[in-house]
Design a protein around this motif. Structure first.
Motif, PDB file in Angstrom:
ATOM      1  N   SER A  10       0.821  -1.201   0.000  1.00 28.21           N
ATOM      2  CA  SER A  10       0.000   0.000   0.000  1.00 28.21           C
ATOM      3  C   SER A  10       0.862   1.262   0.000  1.00 28.21           C
ATOM      4  O   SER A  10       0.632   2.204  -0.758  1.00 28.21           O
ATOM      5  CB  SER A  10      -0.952  -0.101   1.199  1.00 28.21           C
ATOM      6  N   GLN A  11       1.929   1.271   0.800  1.00 27.68           N
ATOM      7  CA  GLN A  11       2.835   2.436   0.817  1.00 27.68           C
ATOM      8  C   GLN A  11       3.551   2.604  -0.522  1.00 27.68           C
ATOM      9  O   GLN A  11       3.902   3.709  -0.912  1.00 27.68           O
ATOM     10  CB  GLN A  11       3.893   2.261   1.919  1.00 27.68           C
ATOM     11  N   ILE A  27      -2.154  -0.182  -6.162  1.00 28.02           N
ATOM     12  CA  ILE A  27      -3.601   0.002  -6.025  1.00 28.02           C
ATOM     13  C   ILE A  27      -4.305  -1.130  -6.770  1.00 28.02           C
ATOM     14  O   ILE A  27      -3.996  -1.398  -7.936  1.00 28.02           O
ATOM     15  CB  ILE A  27      -4.046   1.355  -6.635  1.00 28.02           C
ATOM     16  N   GLN A  44       0.972  -7.823  -2.502  1.00 24.20           N
ATOM     17  CA  GLN A  44      -0.076  -7.134  -1.755  1.00 24.20           C
ATOM     18  C   GLN A  44      -0.310  -5.733  -2.281  1.00 24.20           C
ATOM     19  O   GLN A  44       0.546  -5.133  -2.906  1.00 24.20           O
ATOM     20  CB  GLN A  44       0.309  -7.063  -0.297  1.00 24.20           C
ATOM     21  N   GLY A  45      -1.517  -5.243  -1.988  1.00 24.21           N
ATOM     22  CA  GLY A  45      -1.855  -3.877  -2.373  1.00 24.21           C
ATOM     23  C   GLY A  45      -2.982  -3.379  -1.501  1.00 24.21           C
ATOM     24  O   GLY A  45      -3.261  -3.945  -0.439  1.00 24.21           O
ATOM     25  N   VAL A  46      -3.613  -2.316  -1.960  1.00 22.43           N
ATOM     26  CA  VAL A  46      -4.727  -1.765  -1.209  1.00 22.43           C
ATOM     27  C   VAL A  46      -5.856  -1.484  -2.206  1.00 22.43           C
ATOM     28  O   VAL A  46      -5.610  -1.043  -3.321  1.00 22.43           O
ATOM     29  CB  VAL A  46      -4.299  -0.495  -0.433  1.00 22.43           C
ATOM     30  N   GLN A  99      -8.764   0.288  -4.077  1.00 22.51           N
ATOM     31  CA  GLN A  99      -9.092   1.678  -4.354  1.00 22.51           C
ATOM     32  C   GLN A  99     -10.438   2.038  -3.728  1.00 22.51           C
ATOM     33  O   GLN A  99     -10.613   3.142  -3.228  1.00 22.51           O
ATOM     34  CB  GLN A  99      -9.173   1.851  -5.866  1.00 22.51           C
ATOM     35  N   LYS A 119     -10.437   0.500   0.489  1.00 23.88           N
ATOM     36  CA  LYS A 119      -9.230   0.868   1.253  1.00 23.88           C
ATOM     37  C   LYS A 119      -8.709  -0.305   2.099  1.00 23.88           C
ATOM     38  O   LYS A 119      -7.879  -0.121   2.983  1.00 23.88           O
ATOM     39  CB  LYS A 119      -9.446   2.091   2.174  1.00 23.88           C
ATOM     40  N   ILE A 132      -6.704  -3.965   2.751  1.00 25.29           N
ATOM     41  CA  ILE A 132      -5.484  -4.594   2.242  1.00 25.29           C
ATOM     42  C   ILE A 132      -5.874  -5.837   1.439  1.00 25.29           C
ATOM     43  O   ILE A 132      -6.729  -6.623   1.864  1.00 25.29           O
ATOM     44  CB  ILE A 132      -4.571  -4.987   3.431  1.00 25.29           C
TER      45      ILE A 132
END
Ligand code: ADP
Ligand code: ASP
Ligand code: MG
Length: 437
Positions: free
Chosen positions: A98-99, A103, A137-139, A141, A144, A146
């Motif tokens: 995420s950082q 996305i 991994q991501g986040v 859109q 929000k 994980i």
């Protein structure tokens, strides 16, 4: 200055000495003046262990929580690797997916990347640091939350970052010396492929050669990212998947130019043999043989978002006016698909559903098949000589797949590898680590 994205799989960061060894490799690239972005997997079999742990507290954990749990594995390795690099006197900063700006959509466990905004990674590089990113991994859109990209998805994180950052090469470090003509754990005489085309690699990955995540190869082709699959345990050159004429780093301060895909180097008939023992088979018995039934079945299957591969429909018997339909699918998807089909039993009108997860799938892949008939005859003869029974067959332009019994699969792969002249004369392939889990 060249920019290299390096991805280290779980076996390459399995314990503290392994993490220090990887740190030394990264530092050597930095010392040669190259910018380095690293994508790491969870240590060893951590992801499998976390999944087992989740199963002990709940038979069907919520996707959101499972993703939260699994992403912890990559956070451990990224922080440890950053510490090891810092210890050698270089700056390193670790980032979660995420950082790092990965996305995705909101499908837990199989999220798709919809955007990559690696602003913080670029800033870290500009500050002279090595940027380390947690793989797979991501986040989302929208929610929000994980997300994870699916098993093996760290390869895709690496390729997506390489594309977004305009890297010169994306190196995939694993526990074998590259892509081989078959899984070296099953065929010790498999040999390393120096360069393979995108289309053949896509078919290998789709057919179970887990050395590269399928979506990573798709992404690399679409965004023209040069891939170099190699071992983190040796300094040998690995396998290149790149457009002809691409110039890319192969080591600290060392460069190489790829040959053209069209160049008639040694274009073998068969590039490799892939196998997949993670598939199951669903058979619907007694489906009414009237127009629209197959459409209805596969519409329901499509709504489950499962990847169906082979489909076989038997000739119906005139007396009953019914037929059987079989198809293969990943065993992980089977409970979902069975539930959907069983819920629609009245609408579909079939008599019964059978499921087997005791099957194996073997695939021959080769662009040369297009112009050479007779490959199927050669494969069937080899399997028959090895005493392997074939349950299903499917063909495409550059792939020929058969379903066998699970216990026959490895023997079948070795027989096919030998029959098509792929056995190496130089001896056995090295498997450096990993448990093959
Ligand atoms: P990592 O943890 O580094 O991502 P994986 O276990 O996902 O590693 O992938 C590497 C493994 O893929 C190898 O150890 C090997 O057993 C397996 N494999 C399957 N098919 C092939 C192939 N054709 N060439 C090389 N490795 C293969
Ligand atoms: N750790 C994850 C897995 O085992 C992602 C990866 O390694 O690519 O599937
Ligand atoms: Mg992998």
């Amino acid at each position: 200055m060249s920019l290299v994205v390096q991805k280290y799989g779980g076996s390459s960061v399995a314990d503290a000495p392994a993490i220090r060894r990887v740190a030394r490799r990264i530092v050597a690239y930095r010392d040669a003046g190259q910018e380095v972005v690293v994508v790491v997997s969870a240590m060893g079999d951590t992801t499998d262990e976390l999944i087992d742990l989740a199963a002990q507290v709940s038979p069907s954990p919520p996707g959101r929580e499972l993703d939260m749990l699994l992403t912890a594995g990559e956070r451990i390795s990224m922080a440890l690797l950053a510490m090891a690099i810092t210890d050698s006197g270089h700056e390193a900063r670790s980032f979660t997916g995420s950082q790092a700006g990965m996305i995705t959509d909101a499908s837990h466990g199989r999220a798709r990347i919809i955007d990559v905004t690696p602003g913080r990674i670029r800033d870290a590089l500009d500050a002279g640091a090595v940027a380390i990113v947690a793989g797979f991994q991501g986040v989302s859109q929208t929610t929000k939350d994980i997300t994870t990209l699916g098993r093996g998805g760290s390869d895709t994180t690496a390729v997506a970052l390489a594309a977004a950052l305009g890297a010169d090469v994306c190196e995939i470090y694993t526990d074998v010396d590259g892509v081989f003509t078959a899984d070296p754990r099953v065929v010790p005489l498999a040999h390393r492929i120096a360069q393979i085309s995108h289309e053949e690699m896509l078919e290998m990955a789709a057919s179970g050669a887990k050395v590269l995540h399928l979506r990573a190869v798709e992404y690399a082709r679409r965004y023209n990212v040069s891939l170099h699959v190699r071992s983190s345990f040796s300094d040998r050159l690995g396998t290149l998947i790149a457009q002809g004429g691409a110039v890319f780093p192969i080591g600290p301060g060392e460069f190489r130019t790829s040959t053209s895909e069209e160049e008639p180097m040694e274009q073998p008939l068969i590039a490799g043999v892939a196998h997949d023992s993670s598939q199951g088979k669903i058979t619907l018995i007694g489906v009414p043989d009237v127009p629209g039934k197959a459409a209805a079945v596969f519409k329901i299957v499509a709504q489950t978002d499962a990847n169906i591969d082979m489909i076989v429909q038997n000739v119906s018997t005139e007396i009953t006016g019914r037929t059987d339909i079989s198809f293969t699918l990943p065993t992980d998807d089977a409970p979902r698909v069975r539930h959907a089909i069983e819920s629609a039993r009245d609408e579909l009108g079939y008599l019964s559903l059978e499921y087997s997860d005791r099957i194996g799938k073997l695939s021959l892949i080769g662009a040369g098949m297009r112009s050479h008939p007779g490959v199927s005859a050669g494969l069937f003869a080899a399997l028959s000589d090895a005493g392997v029974n074939i349950e299903m067959i499917s063909t495409s332009e550059i792939r020929l797949s058969v379903v066998t019994e699970r216990e026959d699969l490895e023997r079948a792969v070795r027989a096919a590898h030998t029959a098509f002249g792929l056995d190496s004369a130089e001896g056995e392939a090295v498997v450096y680590g990993g448990t093959g889990r």
